[in-house]
Design a protein around this motif. Structure first.
Motif, PDB file in Angstrom:
ATOM      1  N   ILE B  71      -2.937  52.731 -19.812  1.00  0.00           N
ATOM      2  CA  ILE B  71      -3.507  51.596 -19.064  1.00  0.00           C
ATOM      3  C   ILE B  71      -2.529  50.418 -19.058  1.00  0.00           C
ATOM      4  O   ILE B  71      -2.314  49.772 -18.033  1.00  0.00           O
ATOM      5  N   ALA B  72      -1.912  50.179 -20.217  1.00  0.00           N
ATOM      6  CA  ALA B  72      -0.937  49.087 -20.324  1.00  0.00           C
ATOM      7  C   ALA B  72       0.206  49.298 -19.330  1.00  0.00           C
ATOM      8  O   ALA B  72       0.641  48.371 -18.649  1.00  0.00           O
ATOM      9  N   GLU B  73       0.669  50.535 -19.243  1.00  0.00           N
ATOM     10  CA  GLU B  73       1.751  50.861 -18.325  1.00  0.00           C
ATOM     11  C   GLU B  73       1.318  50.640 -16.877  1.00  0.00           C
ATOM     12  O   GLU B  73       2.030  50.042 -16.077  1.00  0.00           O
ATOM     13  N   HIS B  74       0.135  51.135 -16.593  1.00  0.00           N
ATOM     14  CA  HIS B  74      -0.374  51.063 -15.219  1.00  0.00           C
ATOM     15  C   HIS B  74      -0.459  49.617 -14.724  1.00  0.00           C
ATOM     16  O   HIS B  74      -0.116  49.318 -13.580  1.00  0.00           O
ATOM     17  N   TYR B  75      -0.924  48.708 -15.569  1.00  0.00           N
ATOM     18  CA  TYR B  75      -1.126  47.320 -15.144  1.00  0.00           C
ATOM     19  C   TYR B  75       0.006  46.401 -15.599  1.00  0.00           C
ATOM     20  O   TYR B  75      -0.054  45.186 -15.373  1.00  0.00           O
ATOM     21  N   GLY B  76       0.997  46.945 -16.270  1.00  0.00           N
ATOM     22  CA  GLY B  76       2.094  46.105 -16.762  1.00  0.00           C
ATOM     23  C   GLY B  76       1.651  45.140 -17.856  1.00  0.00           C
ATOM     24  O   GLY B  76       2.191  44.050 -17.983  1.00  0.00           O
ATOM     25  N   ALA B  77       0.659  45.546 -18.644  1.00  0.00           N
ATOM     26  CA  ALA B  77       0.126  44.666 -19.694  1.00  0.00           C
ATOM     27  C   ALA B  77       0.765  44.985 -21.046  1.00  0.00           C
ATOM     28  O   ALA B  77       1.330  46.069 -21.237  1.00  0.00           O
ATOM     29  N   GLU B  78       0.686  44.059 -21.996  1.00  0.00           N
ATOM     30  CA  GLU B  78       1.214  44.303 -23.328  1.00  0.00           C
ATOM     31  C   GLU B  78       0.382  45.391 -24.017  1.00  0.00           C
ATOM     32  O   GLU B  78      -0.851  45.329 -23.976  1.00  0.00           O
ATOM     33  N   PRO B  79       1.048  46.349 -24.658  1.00  0.00           N
ATOM     34  CA  PRO B  79       0.315  47.456 -25.296  1.00  0.00           C
ATOM     35  C   PRO B  79      -0.702  46.994 -26.345  1.00  0.00           C
ATOM     36  O   PRO B  79      -1.847  47.450 -26.342  1.00  0.00           O
ATOM     37  N   GLY B  98       0.073  42.514 -15.360  1.00  0.00           N
ATOM     38  CA  GLY B  98       0.040  42.118 -16.764  1.00  0.00           C
ATOM     39  C   GLY B  98      -1.290  41.549 -17.224  1.00  0.00           C
ATOM     40  O   GLY B  98      -1.492  41.317 -18.411  1.00  0.00           O
ATOM     41  N   TYR B  99      -2.200  41.277 -16.272  1.00  0.00           N
ATOM     42  CA  TYR B  99      -3.512  40.757 -16.653  1.00  0.00           C
ATOM     43  C   TYR B  99      -4.539  41.870 -16.641  1.00  0.00           C
ATOM     44  O   TYR B  99      -4.498  42.751 -15.801  1.00  0.00           O
ATOM     45  N   LEU B 100      -5.485  41.794 -17.562  1.00  0.00           N
ATOM     46  CA  LEU B 100      -6.588  42.752 -17.567  1.00  0.00           C
ATOM     47  C   LEU B 100      -7.876  41.981 -17.335  1.00  0.00           C
ATOM     48  O   LEU B 100      -8.150  40.992 -18.023  1.00  0.00           O
ATOM     49  N   VAL B 109     -14.200  37.778 -17.570  1.00  0.00           N
ATOM     50  CA  VAL B 109     -13.244  36.990 -18.350  1.00  0.00           C
ATOM     51  C   VAL B 109     -11.957  37.796 -18.527  1.00  0.00           C
ATOM     52  O   VAL B 109     -11.996  39.030 -18.577  1.00  0.00           O
ATOM     53  N   GLY B 110     -10.814  37.120 -18.570  1.00  0.00           N
ATOM     54  CA  GLY B 110      -9.555  37.814 -18.783  1.00  0.00           C
ATOM     55  C   GLY B 110      -9.468  38.353 -20.197  1.00  0.00           C
ATOM     56  O   GLY B 110      -9.905  37.701 -21.155  1.00  0.00           O
ATOM     57  N   SER B 111      -8.936  39.573 -20.354  1.00  0.00           N
ATOM     58  CA  SER B 111      -8.651  40.154 -21.677  1.00  0.00           C
ATOM     59  C   SER B 111      -9.812  40.083 -22.656  1.00  0.00           C
ATOM     60  O   SER B 111      -9.604  39.826 -23.851  1.00  0.00           O
ATOM     61  N   ALA B 112     -11.035  40.284 -22.178  1.00  0.00           N
ATOM     62  CA  ALA B 112     -12.225  40.295 -23.049  1.00  0.00           C
ATOM     63  C   ALA B 112     -12.361  39.018 -23.873  1.00  0.00           C
ATOM     64  O   ALA B 112     -12.986  39.016 -24.933  1.00  0.00           O
ATOM     65  N   GLY B 113     -11.736  37.933 -23.372  1.00  0.00           N
ATOM     66  CA  GLY B 113     -11.859  36.654 -24.086  1.00  0.00           C
ATOM     67  C   GLY B 113     -10.900  36.517 -25.264  1.00  0.00           C
ATOM     68  O   GLY B 113     -10.971  35.538 -26.010  1.00  0.00           O
ATOM     69  N   ILE B 114      -9.989  37.470 -25.428  1.00  0.00           N
ATOM     70  CA  ILE B 114      -9.001  37.392 -26.511  1.00  0.00           C
ATOM     71  C   ILE B 114      -8.009  36.282 -26.175  1.00  0.00           C
ATOM     72  O   ILE B 114      -7.414  36.285 -25.109  1.00  0.00           O
TER      73      ILE B 114
END
Lengths: 216, 216
Positions: B71-79, B98-100, B109-114
């Motif tokens: 998933i990280a690869e697919h969206y260009g997000a940090e692992p 890079g955003y989830l 909310v972005g990144s589950a609020g992390i």
């Protein structure tokens, strides 16, 4: 401390074509309200629409063009309303089961803000024209007549993704910074904040709409 | 009249694992604040997260599973962040550059609020657990200790479609009706309103967040 004080409801309501600024002035005066620099005046967008004469009979759209008819059919929407939406919307975003989703005056809104509530029977109220300009008129009016530097917002209500119910939103703004940019400011650990920009105008609109009640 | 009064910032800030209710009580007391029935207490969600010990080192997610990696690869997000999001989110809605995008505690909310802001270096703050339950704890605390029936909201901030900047949002609510249903109530022409439900909790949260400043 944030204080939101209602001055309404005003009775009778603003008439179609009546200047709301003259009326607002009189209402504030009769209530003995003193304004100070830095206060923000929130006016319901419907008041502005009435004042601008943006209350029109549905029969206005009795002739529905070909494009409107096809779009109406595609989304299962009423033909007159589709014609009205095509005329009013800044963008038509899509539709679903009789609803048309649009973008108008800076917000995503159903049917370009065309609204049957608080309208005379057989009529609809349209979104106001140039809400920022109207907010500016309010600011200039109070500077000239009262000698105070207020801010002004024109308040409408809107839906939010994934949430039930509506919230106030600033359709027009003048005389205040609508966004408070905190990027680069230190957080509690001294690290710079990277993303935080607060929408002050919409936050004030949400508070104002709560106090306004059902007539916004 | 709506009044929103800040009691903070409190210094030092709530520590990790420190009970914010004991602290809130002391802070109100030292400021001589008297609460009355019907007032609503707004607490920043980050305060609740700190109190719940929901501040964790990024190294927590040093082992990234296969799904997270893809998933990280697919969206260009940090692992590490993707692994954290998969653990934290109620729903993963999608991603972009890079955003989830996620759904958590009733809001998109972005990144589950992390969140890295207001977190110790190398750490992140997670969304609080059970925000409604926390709001309930606040209500019960003040009923037992102060003998007043307050409402409570846990406030976070969130983005809104098509608008810049963030707004306060009620992540948790207790002791007040979050929605004011006006459907069926007469409009100014006596016609029943068809759709209007006001989100009172979110409107209050927007007002409260404005007064809270950057630490929400």
């Amino acid at each position: 401390m944030l204080r939101v004080r209602p001055i309404g409801p005003i009775d009778p309501p603003i008439g179609i074509g009546e200047d709301y600024l003259t009326r607002l002035d009189r209402e504030l005066d009769s209530r003995g309200v003193r304004l100070s620099d830095g206060e923000v005046i929130a006016v319901a967008s419907k008041v502005v629409s009435y004042s601008q004469g943006r209350v029109v009979p549905i029969s206005w759209w009795s002739k529905v063009g070909d494009l409107a008819r096809r779009i109406a059919e595609h989304y299962g929407a009423e033909p007159w309303k589709t014609a009205a939406v095509l005329e009013e919307a800044d963008l038509l975003l899509g539709g679903y089961r009789g609803y048309l989703f649009t973008y108008k005056n800076g917000i995503p809104v159903g049917s370009a803000g065309i609204d049957r509530s608080n309208s005379p029977p057989g009529h609809v109220v349209l979104h106001p024209v140039d809400p920022d300009g109207e907010a500016r008129r309010i600011v200039e009016w109070f500077l000239e007549r009262w000698g105070v530097a207020v801010g002004a917002i024109i308040v409408d209500s809107r839906l939010t993704l994934f949430r039930r119910g509506v919230l106030g939103v600033a359709l027009g703004v003048w005389g205040l910074r609508p966004l408070r940019d905190l990027r680069g400011k230190p957080d509690i650990y001294g690290k710079p904040l990277r993303f935080t920009v607060v929408n002050v105008a919409d936050s004030l609109a949400a508070a104002a709409a709560l106090v306004m009640g059902e007539s916004a």
